[in-house]
Scaffold this motif. Sequence first.
Motif, short mmCIF file in Angstrom:
data_model
loop_
_atom_site.label_atom_id
_atom_site.label_comp_id
_atom_site.label_asym_id
_atom_site.label_seq_id
_atom_site.Cartn_x
_atom_site.Cartn_y
_atom_site.Cartn_z
N ALA A 1 16.24 -62.24 -25.85
CA ALA A 1 15.68 -61.80 -27.13
C ALA A 1 14.16 -61.73 -27.06
O ALA A 1 13.55 -60.79 -27.59
N TYR A 2 13.54 -62.70 -26.42
CA TYR A 2 12.08 -62.70 -26.29
C TYR A 2 11.63 -61.48 -25.46
O TYR A 2 10.68 -60.79 -25.85
N ALA A 3 12.31 -61.24 -24.35
CA ALA A 3 11.95 -60.09 -23.51
C ALA A 3 12.16 -58.77 -24.26
O ALA A 3 11.31 -57.88 -24.20
N ALA A 4 13.27 -58.65 -24.96
CA ALA A 4 13.54 -57.42 -25.73
C ALA A 4 12.51 -57.26 -26.85
O ALA A 4 12.04 -56.15 -27.11
N GLY A 5 12.17 -58.37 -27.49
CA GLY A 5 11.16 -58.32 -28.55
C GLY A 5 9.80 -57.94 -28.01
O GLY A 5 9.05 -57.18 -28.63
#
Length: 189
Positions: free
Chosen positions: A52-56
């Motif tokens: 989620a952090y990488a996608a965000g």
Amino acid sequence: MSETLLPFSVAIAYVLTNIDGLLVFVALATAGKLKRVGVGFLIAQSFVMTVAYAAGAFASSLPVHQVGWLGLVPVFLGVRQLLGEFFTSNARNSKVTDRLLGLAVVFFALSTDTLLLLAAFFADSSKAFDHLVILGALLAVSFLLIAGTFLSRGLGFSLNTIRKLERLTPFVMIMAGIYILMDTGTDAF
């Protein structure tokens, strides 16, 4: 929304989109596999937060005026879940392996809506507020782990109450999506 409320908003959304995972956690842990189930759950949630952090981070590289439109994803998922509640049966057949990796995969699969929601929070929030999103996610994972442990030992809410709470998930997705679509004090500039 005040920045001090952001972690709690993230935590509430995270917990309510993981009620199905909590049910599976309790079911598997009551079968005498509490430690293995807990570790599998933590592995899956660590992966959810990382992805989620990488996608965000990727999404936040988009033009700022377009990032807010990511709120449409949780709104769409929430509406889809609501329609699914009315038009399909919720009978689920799940086959779970006894291996740790199998457990982690099951919990990860149950957390895809959480991953998308968390990624949208990361993308929509300024980098200065990422730590608050992470704090909210950590609070939620801690709560879910503790609740799953107590529930598997016969304490806390009944499974019927948890199933009723699961019905809130579509509404949480829709409300979180609307929050992301709105301009707020935590948005990236």
